[in-house]
Design an enzyme around this catalytic site. Structure first.
Site, short mmCIF file in Angstrom:
data_model
loop_
_atom_site.label_atom_id
_atom_site.label_comp_id
_atom_site.label_asym_id
_atom_site.label_seq_id
_atom_site.Cartn_x
_atom_site.Cartn_y
_atom_site.Cartn_z
N TYR A 92 14.42 -19.99 -70.36
CA TYR A 92 13.02 -20.12 -70.75
C TYR A 92 12.27 -18.82 -70.51
CZ TYR A 92 8.23 -22.02 -70.81
OH TYR A 92 6.91 -22.25 -71.09
N SER A 107 3.98 -17.39 -71.70
CA SER A 107 4.05 -18.02 -70.38
C SER A 107 4.08 -16.94 -69.32
CB SER A 107 5.30 -18.89 -70.26
OG SER A 107 5.45 -19.38 -68.93
#
Length: 290
Positions: free
Chosen positions: A159, A146
């Site tokens: 995250y 990501s």
């Protein structure tokens, strides 16, 4: 196009979103695919879609908790048993994970986030590489990273930290496995219109979709296109790389969820379990924990 003809692939988190789009693309490219997911209902839908497209014999589903080593080892074994080999392992499964201020983050939610996002990648690399080495034909390990792991402001602290760990793992394991002709490559999505992001309400997150300079919204097929290329022999000299697929978002600098105290991740706390079928937990700050 059939650039994956004869290949056998595993796609974790393959029953929805980017995973499902990639499963369909791999099938169209000639691969046989084992879909792994915790959500059996979504898995059944994915199988039905594949059968409707004439790929019923080329696909299988395995319920898999990617954070459990026995499940991941069993997934690799299932692919070999069903289709006779393993050429591509796309480690895509993910959740939103823990969010909220650092002082409001429960250690159980932090551990859950790292288990699903980082430990799962380690386990997938471990067991897929063993199978690929044993077969002696090389292979490709793809990983969904990501842009949140590349810069601050792209996601919650948990995250983002987990995805940063994944990007480092991609680089280190790529160097280790290169002599065995096993490539390790990451894909770093920006804002992609998936259930993990919008949770069935894309209109609520329109602001995030509009942050990028590229005018078109990121769709799951954008990731599937890149995955199909990276898994193919056309990308045979690419390893240890994490490719940004973000519509130029990172190039311009990001603050997707707001800045300072206006950051939406800091207005509540809890854990997002994605499309696993397990419930999301949200605590609005100021309320007592239940």
């Amino acid at each position: 196009m059939t650039r994956l003809a004869g290949k056998v692939a595993i796609v974790t988190g393959g029953a929805s979103g980017m995973g499902r789009a990639t499963v369909m693309r791999f099938l169209a490219e000639g691969a046989r695919v084992v879909v792994a997911d915790l959500n059996e209902a979504n898995g059944a839908e994915t199988l039905a879609m594949a059968r409707a497209g004439g790929h019923g014999e080329d696909i299988a589903f395995v319920r898999c908790d990617v954070a459990r080593e026995d499940d991941v080892a069993g997934l690799v074994a299932a692919a070999e048993k069903r289709f006779g080999r393993l050429d591509i392992a796309y480690l895509n499964a993910g959740v939103g994970g823990a969010f909220g201020p650092i002082a409001e983050t429960d250690v159980e939610d932090w551990d859950y986030t790292f288990a699903v996002l980082a430990r799962s990648v380690f386990l997938g690399m471990k067991h897929a590489s063993v199978a690929m080495k044993r077969q002696g034909r090389g292979g490709v390990i793809l990983v969904t990273a990501s842009i949140a792991g590349m810069v601050g402001g792209g996601g919650s602290h948990a995250y983002s930290a987990a995805k940063a760990a994944v990007i480092s793992l991609i680089e280190n394991v790529a160097a280790e496995l290169a002599p065995d002709r096993i490539r390790v490559v990451g894909i770093a999505p920006g804002v992609i219109s998936t259930p993990l992001v919008h949770r069935g309400r894309p209109e609520k997150f329109e602001k995030q979709f509009q942050q990028q300079p590229w005018p078109d919204r990121g769709e799951p097929d954008c990731i599937a296109d890149v995955a199909a290329f990276l898994a193919s022999d056309e990308a045979r000299f690419i390893t240890g790389e994490t490719v940004k697929v973000d519509g130029g978002l990172l190039a311009q600098g990001i603050a997707l969820w707001g800045t300072g105290r206006d950051n939406s991740f800091l207005k509540s706390a809890g854990v997002n379990r994605g499309t696993t079928g397990e419930g999301m937990v949200v605590r609005h700050l100021g309320e007592r924990k239940s």
